[in-house]
Scaffold this motif. Structure first.
Motif, PDB file in Angstrom:
ATOM      1  N   MET A   1      46.294  70.335  22.889  1.00  0.00           N
ATOM      2  CA  MET A   1      47.388  69.469  22.484  1.00  0.00           C
ATOM      3  C   MET A   1      46.824  68.376  21.585  1.00  0.00           C
ATOM      4  SD  MET A   1      50.176  67.361  24.777  1.00  0.00           S
ATOM      5  CE  MET A   1      49.132  66.217  25.641  1.00  0.00           C
ATOM      6  N   SER A   2      47.583  68.037  20.577  1.00  0.00           N
ATOM      7  CA  SER A   2      47.180  67.002  19.632  1.00  0.00           C
ATOM      8  C   SER A   2      48.248  65.916  19.573  1.00  0.00           C
ATOM      9  CB  SER A   2      47.003  67.627  18.247  1.00  0.00           C
ATOM     10  OG  SER A   2      46.757  66.639  17.285  1.00  0.00           O
ATOM     11  N   ILE A   3      47.792  64.675  19.557  1.00  0.00           N
ATOM     12  CA  ILE A   3      48.670  63.507  19.431  1.00  0.00           C
ATOM     13  C   ILE A   3      48.171  62.717  18.232  1.00  0.00           C
ATOM     14  CG2 ILE A   3      49.467  61.382  20.532  1.00  0.00           C
ATOM     15  CD1 ILE A   3      48.632  62.753  23.231  1.00  0.00           C
ATOM     16  N   ARG A   4      49.078  62.351  17.343  1.00  0.00           N
ATOM     17  CA  ARG A   4      48.715  61.572  16.157  1.00  0.00           C
ATOM     18  C   ARG A   4      49.461  60.246  16.175  1.00  0.00           C
ATOM     19  NH1 ARG A   4      46.369  64.512  11.962  1.00  0.00           N
ATOM     20  NH2 ARG A   4      47.436  63.322  10.368  1.00  0.00           N
ATOM     21  N   GLU A  55      43.881  60.577  15.797  1.00  0.00           N
ATOM     22  CA  GLU A  55      44.259  61.840  16.403  1.00  0.00           C
ATOM     23  C   GLU A  55      43.537  61.989  17.728  1.00  0.00           C
ATOM     24  OE1 GLU A  55      44.903  66.475  15.233  1.00  0.00           O
ATOM     25  OE2 GLU A  55      43.397  65.359  14.142  1.00  0.00           O
ATOM     26  N   LEU A  56      44.285  62.328  18.757  1.00  0.00           N
ATOM     27  CA  LEU A  56      43.716  62.636  20.066  1.00  0.00           C
ATOM     28  C   LEU A  56      43.868  64.125  20.291  1.00  0.00           C
ATOM     29  CD1 LEU A  56      44.688  59.558  20.469  1.00  0.00           C
ATOM     30  CD2 LEU A  56      44.557  60.111  22.867  1.00  0.00           C
ATOM     31  N   ILE A  57      42.762  64.787  20.540  1.00  0.00           N
ATOM     32  CA  ILE A  57      42.774  66.187  20.942  1.00  0.00           C
ATOM     33  C   ILE A  57      42.530  66.164  22.439  1.00  0.00           C
ATOM     34  CG2 ILE A  57      41.774  68.470  20.622  1.00  0.00           C
ATOM     35  CD1 ILE A  57      43.033  67.251  18.062  1.00  0.00           C
ATOM     36  N   VAL A  58      43.506  66.575  23.210  1.00  0.00           N
ATOM     37  CA  VAL A  58      43.437  66.396  24.656  1.00  0.00           C
ATOM     38  C   VAL A  58      43.292  67.731  25.376  1.00  0.00           C
ATOM     39  CG1 VAL A  58      44.733  64.246  24.538  1.00  0.00           C
ATOM     40  CG2 VAL A  58      45.948  66.371  24.932  1.00  0.00           C
ATOM     41  N   THR A  85      53.941  54.942  14.907  1.00  0.00           N
ATOM     42  CA  THR A  85      54.610  56.223  15.064  1.00  0.00           C
ATOM     43  C   THR A  85      53.664  57.156  15.793  1.00  0.00           C
ATOM     44  OG1 THR A  85      55.829  55.900  13.008  1.00  0.00           O
ATOM     45  CG2 THR A  85      55.704  58.158  13.854  1.00  0.00           C
ATOM     46  N   ILE A  86      54.151  57.735  16.884  1.00  0.00           N
ATOM     47  CA  ILE A  86      53.370  58.707  17.642  1.00  0.00           C
ATOM     48  C   ILE A  86      54.031  60.061  17.437  1.00  0.00           C
ATOM     49  CG2 ILE A  86      52.602  59.433  19.936  1.00  0.00           C
ATOM     50  CD1 ILE A  86      52.572  56.485  20.745  1.00  0.00           C
ATOM     51  N   GLU A  87      53.216  61.043  17.028  1.00  0.00           N
ATOM     52  CA  GLU A  87      53.715  62.390  16.775  1.00  0.00           C
ATOM     53  C   GLU A  87      53.015  63.368  17.697  1.00  0.00           C
ATOM     54  OE1 GLU A  87      53.649  63.546  12.590  1.00  0.00           O
ATOM     55  OE2 GLU A  87      53.288  61.433  12.116  1.00  0.00           O
ATOM     56  N   HIS A  88      53.810  64.271  18.244  1.00  0.00           N
ATOM     57  CA  HIS A  88      53.256  65.314  19.099  1.00  0.00           C
ATOM     58  C   HIS A  88      54.170  66.532  19.060  1.00  0.00           C
ATOM     59  CE1 HIS A  88      51.899  67.577  22.496  1.00  0.00           C
ATOM     60  NE2 HIS A  88      53.011  67.347  23.158  1.00  0.00           N
ATOM     61  N   VAL A 103      56.279  52.548  27.894  1.00  0.00           N
ATOM     62  CA  VAL A 103      55.507  53.508  28.694  1.00  0.00           C
ATOM     63  C   VAL A 103      56.356  54.743  28.952  1.00  0.00           C
ATOM     64  CG1 VAL A 103      54.402  53.913  30.926  1.00  0.00           C
ATOM     65  CG2 VAL A 103      54.057  51.738  29.741  1.00  0.00           C
ATOM     66  N   GLU A 104      57.593  54.542  29.362  1.00  0.00           N
ATOM     67  CA  GLU A 104      58.483  55.667  29.638  1.00  0.00           C
ATOM     68  C   GLU A 104      58.737  56.509  28.398  1.00  0.00           C
ATOM     69  OE1 GLU A 104      62.083  54.528  31.697  1.00  0.00           O
ATOM     70  OE2 GLU A 104      60.977  52.968  32.782  1.00  0.00           O
ATOM     71  N   LYS A 105      58.942  55.873  27.247  1.00  0.00           N
ATOM     72  CA  LYS A 105      59.182  56.605  25.999  1.00  0.00           C
ATOM     73  C   LYS A 105      57.993  57.494  25.662  1.00  0.00           C
ATOM     74  CE  LYS A 105      61.918  52.958  23.873  1.00  0.00           C
ATOM     75  NZ  LYS A 105      61.904  51.922  22.835  1.00  0.00           N
ATOM     76  N   ILE A 106      56.784  56.943  25.784  1.00  0.00           N
ATOM     77  CA  ILE A 106      55.579  57.713  25.457  1.00  0.00           C
ATOM     78  C   ILE A 106      55.445  58.900  26.409  1.00  0.00           C
ATOM     79  CG2 ILE A 106      53.061  57.675  25.386  1.00  0.00           C
ATOM     80  CD1 ILE A 106      53.288  54.708  24.526  1.00  0.00           C
ATOM     81  N   VAL A 107      55.572  58.644  27.694  1.00  0.00           N
ATOM     82  CA  VAL A 107      55.411  59.714  28.682  1.00  0.00           C
ATOM     83  C   VAL A 107      56.459  60.806  28.457  1.00  0.00           C
ATOM     84  CG1 VAL A 107      55.529  60.283  31.138  1.00  0.00           C
ATOM     85  CG2 VAL A 107      54.266  58.263  30.373  1.00  0.00           C
ATOM     86  N   ARG A 108      57.714  60.416  28.252  1.00  0.00           N
ATOM     87  CA  ARG A 108      58.760  61.439  28.016  1.00  0.00           C
ATOM     88  C   ARG A 108      58.457  62.276  26.779  1.00  0.00           C
ATOM     89  NH1 ARG A 108      62.538  57.356  29.272  1.00  0.00           N
ATOM     90  NH2 ARG A 108      62.956  57.106  27.061  1.00  0.00           N
ATOM     91  N   ALA A 109      58.029  61.630  25.705  1.00  0.00           N
ATOM     92  CA  ALA A 109      57.748  62.346  24.464  1.00  0.00           C
ATOM     93  C   ALA A 109      56.578  63.319  24.623  1.00  0.00           C
ATOM     94  CB  ALA A 109      57.467  61.368  23.323  1.00  0.00           C
ATOM     95  N   LEU A 110      55.559  62.922  25.340  1.00  0.00           N
ATOM     96  CA  LEU A 110      54.370  63.766  25.481  1.00  0.00           C
ATOM     97  C   LEU A 110      54.543  64.834  26.565  1.00  0.00           C
ATOM     98  CD1 LEU A 110      51.509  61.157  25.098  1.00  0.00           C
ATOM     99  CD2 LEU A 110      52.569  62.590  23.344  1.00  0.00           C
ATOM    100  N   GLU A 111      55.262  64.520  27.593  1.00  0.00           N
ATOM    101  CA  GLU A 111      55.428  65.468  28.693  1.00  0.00           C
ATOM    102  C   GLU A 111      56.517  66.512  28.391  1.00  0.00           C
ATOM    103  OE1 GLU A 111      53.646  65.842  31.570  1.00  0.00           O
ATOM    104  OE2 GLU A 111      52.296  64.346  30.754  1.00  0.00           O
TER     105      GLU A 111
END
Length: 115
Positions: A1-4, A55-58, A85-88, A103-111
């Protein structure tokens, strides 16, 4: 998974450098993600441009909540609060603050894409 992540504003490269170091200093993020800085693709005959993205490669042990908490803690230390802007996986969120809802927005977007 990649996060930018990309910042808006005049000091975006400094903010990228700062957040990158913050994430590298966080043991939970560092354990499950490779954090790197990047720029736009360079075309033939062009010089490299300024850095404009983290970029985070997780790996599979990555927890979105740990990343979100690290981001909010970092943001609280910043004198200026540029939007990021966080893209995933085709999902983009734009964050303008560091409140608990962030925190909730980030978690919802990534999960959302992991399930």
């Amino acid at each position: 998974m990649s996060i930018r992540m990309r910042f808006d504003g005049d000091h975006s490269e400094q903010e990228l450098q700062s957040l990158r170091q913050w994430l590298l200093d966080d043991p939970e993020v560092r354990r499950h993600a490779r954090v790197r800085l990047g720029g736009p693709p360079v075309q033939d005959g062009e010089m490299g441009a300024a850095l404009d993205v983290i970029e985070l490669i997780v790996d599979s042990g990555f927890e979105a909540l740990n990343f979100a908490l690290a981001y909010v803690a970092w943001r609280a230390t910043r004198p200026a609060k540029p939007s990021v802007t966080i893209e995933h996986d085709g999902t983009k969120i734009v964050l303008t603050d560091g409140d608990p809802e962030t925190v909730e927005k980030i978690v919802r977007a990534l999960e959302a894409k992991r399930s």
